[in-house]
Design a protein around this motif. Structure first.
Motif, PDB file in Angstrom:
ATOM      1  N   PRO A  51      -5.501  39.897 -85.366  1.00 51.42           N
ATOM      2  CA  PRO A  51      -6.812  40.517 -85.621  1.00 51.42           C
ATOM      3  C   PRO A  51      -7.618  40.782 -84.347  1.00 51.42           C
ATOM      4  O   PRO A  51      -8.291  41.811 -84.256  1.00 51.42           O
ATOM      5  N   CYS A  54      -7.122  44.264 -82.576  1.00 49.45           N
ATOM      6  CA  CYS A  54      -7.510  45.519 -83.216  1.00 49.45           C
ATOM      7  C   CYS A  54      -8.535  46.300 -82.394  1.00 49.45           C
ATOM      8  O   CYS A  54      -8.428  47.526 -82.278  1.00 49.45           O
ATOM      9  N   GLN A  76     -10.706  50.047 -87.371  1.00 47.08           N
ATOM     10  CA  GLN A  76     -10.745  48.578 -87.400  1.00 47.08           C
ATOM     11  C   GLN A  76     -10.541  48.047 -88.813  1.00 47.08           C
ATOM     12  O   GLN A  76      -9.897  47.015 -89.008  1.00 47.08           O
ATOM     13  N   SER A  80      -7.366  45.726 -89.593  1.00 46.57           N
ATOM     14  CA  SER A  80      -7.503  44.364 -90.109  1.00 46.57           C
ATOM     15  C   SER A  80      -6.690  44.170 -91.391  1.00 46.57           C
ATOM     16  O   SER A  80      -6.223  43.075 -91.668  1.00 46.57           O
TER      17      SER A  80
END
Length: 112
Positions: A51, A54, A76, A80
């Motif tokens: 994560p 990203c 994003q 995610s």
């Protein structure tokens, strides 16, 4: 005789190890090889990102658009969920099926 043979073998071993170390150092210090390693397709297959990766991937992905805020928001969001971002600034979505197949209610692509 055996003492001379031992010394010769020892010297050959030292020379071999020294050459091995030099060749390893060249591999580590060669900028072309480092560039090739840095440009690998890291993060483009589904689930291959963490994560925290990203933001930089999406920053590059959205770097050439004139609609940076919506691009970053949706990139994003997609990253995610899918944990991947296609390579490049446009296209190449086939490398990340989750990113490619996530659609809006109207059926358009959700991810930039």
């Amino acid at each position: 005789m055996a003492g001379k043979l031992s010394i010769v073998l020892f010297v050959l071993l030292v020379v071999f190890l020294a050459q091995n170390q030099v060749s390893r150092a060249k591999l580590v210090l060669d900028p072309k090889l480092q560039t090739q390693r840095n440009n690998q397709m890291y993060g483009v297959s589904q689930g291959s990102l963490r994560p925290q990766d990203c933001l930089p991937k999406c920053t590059y992905r959205c770097s050439r658009t004139s609609f940076k805020k919506p691009c970053m928001f949706f990139c994003q969001k997609c990253c995610s969920k899918c944990l991947c971002v296609p390579p490049g600034t446009y296209g190449n979505k086939q490398t990340c099926p989750c990113y490619n197949n996530w659609k809006t209610k109207e059926g358009g692509p959700k991810c930039p």
